[in-house]
Design a protein around this motif. Structure first.
Motif, short mmCIF file in Angstrom:
data_model
loop_
_atom_site.label_atom_id
_atom_site.label_comp_id
_atom_site.label_asym_id
_atom_site.label_seq_id
_atom_site.Cartn_x
_atom_site.Cartn_y
_atom_site.Cartn_z
N ALA A 199 2.76 -4.21 -7.55
CA ALA A 199 2.28 -4.24 -6.17
C ALA A 199 2.32 -5.61 -5.50
O ALA A 199 2.42 -5.70 -4.27
CB ALA A 199 0.84 -3.71 -6.12
N HIS A 200 2.23 -6.69 -6.27
CA HIS A 200 2.16 -8.03 -5.67
C HIS A 200 3.55 -8.59 -5.39
O HIS A 200 4.52 -8.14 -5.99
CB HIS A 200 1.42 -8.97 -6.62
CG HIS A 200 -0.04 -8.72 -6.72
ND1 HIS A 200 -0.79 -8.17 -5.70
CD2 HIS A 200 -0.93 -8.91 -7.73
CE1 HIS A 200 -2.05 -8.06 -6.07
NE2 HIS A 200 -2.16 -8.49 -7.31
N HIS B 105 0.69 -6.67 -1.82
CA HIS B 105 -0.64 -6.06 -1.91
C HIS B 105 -1.73 -7.10 -1.66
O HIS B 105 -2.66 -6.87 -0.87
CB HIS B 105 -0.81 -5.43 -3.29
CG HIS B 105 -2.00 -4.55 -3.44
ND1 HIS B 105 -1.98 -3.21 -3.09
CD2 HIS B 105 -3.25 -4.80 -3.89
CE1 HIS B 105 -3.18 -2.69 -3.32
NE2 HIS B 105 -3.97 -3.63 -3.81
N TRP C 281 -5.83 -6.67 0.64
CA TRP C 281 -6.55 -5.87 -0.36
C TRP C 281 -7.17 -6.77 -1.41
O TRP C 281 -6.62 -7.82 -1.74
CB TRP C 281 -5.61 -4.87 -1.04
CG TRP C 281 -4.99 -3.88 -0.11
CD1 TRP C 281 -3.66 -3.74 0.19
CD2 TRP C 281 -5.67 -2.87 0.65
NE1 TRP C 281 -3.47 -2.73 1.09
CE2 TRP C 281 -4.69 -2.17 1.40
CE3 TRP C 281 -7.01 -2.50 0.79
CZ2 TRP C 281 -5.01 -1.12 2.26
CZ3 TRP C 281 -7.33 -1.45 1.64
CH2 TRP C 281 -6.34 -0.78 2.36
N PHE D 109 -0.82 1.65 0.51
CA PHE D 109 -1.42 0.33 0.31
C PHE D 109 -0.42 -0.80 0.54
O PHE D 109 -0.80 -1.88 0.99
CB PHE D 109 -1.99 0.22 -1.11
CG PHE D 109 -3.38 0.79 -1.24
CD1 PHE D 109 -4.49 -0.04 -1.35
CD2 PHE D 109 -3.59 2.15 -1.26
CE1 PHE D 109 -5.77 0.47 -1.47
CE2 PHE D 109 -4.86 2.68 -1.37
CZ PHE D 109 -5.96 1.84 -1.47
N ASN D 110 0.85 -0.59 0.21
CA ASN D 110 1.85 -1.65 0.31
C ASN D 110 2.85 -1.43 1.44
O ASN D 110 3.24 -2.37 2.11
CB ASN D 110 2.62 -1.79 -1.01
CG ASN D 110 1.90 -2.65 -2.01
OD1 ASN D 110 0.72 -2.48 -2.24
ND2 ASN D 110 2.60 -3.58 -2.62
#
Length: 470
Positions: free
Chosen positions: A155-156, A159, A164, A252-253
């Motif tokens: 995710a990073h 994210h 978040w 979320f992303n």
């Protein structure tokens, strides 16, 4: 009566990302937590218990206990720092909030947050309620760490940069994984625990510097445990929650801003807990400030600097570290934990940064306020996207015109490449636990935690947890 099963959730669940992740969690060999992995796991668990004891006295935990219904359910689980016993869910909520109350818990740059606090309060509660061995605890902790950090790799950095709070939004999956493993759920139900947890994920970085940030952690751990308990009873979730077109990663992303292959790639080889991933905090404040504190302390020691001689301070962290730590004049003790300007000034004035520096009105001391007026914090021009993300440079100009600089390329607290010694860990544990425990009890509790792999019945051994109930 047979309860209904929804076709989308059941069909092909084993082939979804969560289904494959669940197979790894269930198949994990507890005997792999040995050697360096065992030492690191015990260090992180003991450290988390220590900061939990210290945090139990903070307002964010005390206020929770005043809310009607919280910690009033019957159960055997201890709320550390109190004489209260309650349900596993309530104990996880309150102890989880306490564990992050001081922002003194461990940190991982790869995770973008605090990997142990979503897991340890939950596992303590399950141990007291359900029994199990110390080895069960350690295995569940290891798969929890593995799960949350692997999801973070997928995710990073998007994210994190979107705002978040990964400790909560990704940690909830780790909590569900740890809970499912400790409860010995099968693959199907572990998949559902993860799926349910994903829909309970929340936490915004806008809350940093407020009581809501540690509440993120308590709520995250409780949600992960709740998801595992629901799944154990046959509750259903969306097995394709991660990759669905309206699923976790997309929402979320955003499209194209994640790498799903990273969730499973080389899962457990090597174990995240065995590598340099997790750093235990030396200083009781936001981990994004630690490299700057260390640089300031190095400067002060090397050049025998006195705060009274300082005319200007320049702080240049990596831009990712500055977004949530650029607080030139903190407005409260809690706010000061996220002020890189304050902690650098404190390091130069006091020669260290300790718990007492975030109590009462320490941030308003006249010499601190003078240094804050002389301090500028800007992103480092030479620390871009391709290099280390946890670096900094400090330049101190003295009244005589001399300039002294210290650069740290990358420092995620005391990680696996430069771990704290047992003596250093014990000193921190004592500093934290003295708020609620006599020295003798603190010693006994630390020794029990250091021998966690030898515990044969967590429920029968709950007396050493009760030592944390002042």
């Amino acid at each position: 009566m047979t309860e209904p099963t929804h076709d989308r959730d059941a069909a092909g669940a084993r082939d979804t990302l969560l289904g494959k992740l669940a197979r790894n969690i269930v198949a994990f060999d507890a005997n792999r937590v040995e050697g360096h992995a065992l030492a690191r796991a015990k260090a992180c668990i003991a450290d988390t218990i220590g900061v939990m004891l210290a945090g139990a006295q903070e307002a964010c935990a005390r206020i929770l206990l005043r809310v009607p219904g919280v910690a009033q359910a019957p159960g055997p689980c201890t709320i550390l720092g109190t004489g209260i016993r309650t349900s596993a869910l309530d104990a996880t909520l309150v102890n989880g909030t306490s564990s992050h109350a001081l922002d003194y818990d461990d940190i991982s740059g790869d995770f973008g947050g605090h990997p142990s606090v979503p897991l340890v309060p939950l596992l303590l509660a399950l141990g007291q309620e359900r029994g199990g061995t110390g080895r069960d605890f350690l295995a569940a902790y290891a798969v929890g760490v593995e799960t949350e950090i692997r999801l973070a790799r997928a995710a990073h950095p998007v994210h994190y940069d979107k705002g978040w709070h990964p400790t909560a939004t990704l940690g909830v999956f780790g909590a569900a994984a740890a809970g499912a493993r400790y409860l010995k759920l099968d693959v199907a139900r572990t998949t559902m625990a993860l799926a349910i947890a994903g829909s309970l994920a929340n936490g915004l970085k806008a809350s940093f510097g407020t009581m809501t940030k540690p509440l993120h952690v308590g709520h995250c751990g409780r949600s992960g445990l709740f998801a595992a308990l629901l799944a154990s009873e046959g509750y259903e979730g969306a097995a394709d929650l991660l990759e669905h077109h309206q699923g976790y990663f997309q929402v979320f992303n955003g499209a194209g801003n994640f790498n799903p292959d990273a969730v499973l790639q080389d899962w457990g080889h090597p174990l995240e807990i065995a590598g340099p991933t997790i750093g235990i905090k030396q200083f009781p404040c936001c981990g994004s400030t630690h490299a700057s504190i260390a640089a300031a302390l190095n400067l002060a020691q090397r050049h025998d600097l006195r705060a009274a001689d300082v005319a200007r301070i320049e702080i240049m962290p990596n831009r990712h570290r500055l977004k949530h730590t650029d607080k030139p004049y903190p407005a409260s003790s809690l706010d000061a934990k996220f002020s890189v300007q304050y902690v650098v000034a404190r390091a130069l004035v006091s020669g260290n940064v300790r718990l007492r520096d975030f109590e009462n009105d320490a941030y308003l001391e006249p010499e601190i306020q003078r240094l804050l007026g002389l301090t500028q914090a800007v992103p480092h021009p030479g620390m871009g996207e391709g290099g280390p993300q946890w670096g900094t440079e400090i330049i101190v100009t003295l009244k005589d015109g001399s300039r002294h600089a210290e650069r740290i390329a990358n420092m995620v607290s005391r990680d696996g490449s430069c771990p704290m010694s047992r003596a250093e860990l014990k000193a921190k544990f004592d500093d934290c636990s003295q708020r609620v425990l006599p020295a003798g009890q603190a010693d006994a509790l630390f020794e029990q935690l250091w021998a966690l792999e030898q515990v044969q019945d967590m429920k029968a051994s709950a007396a050493w947890l009760q030592a944390g109930a002042a």
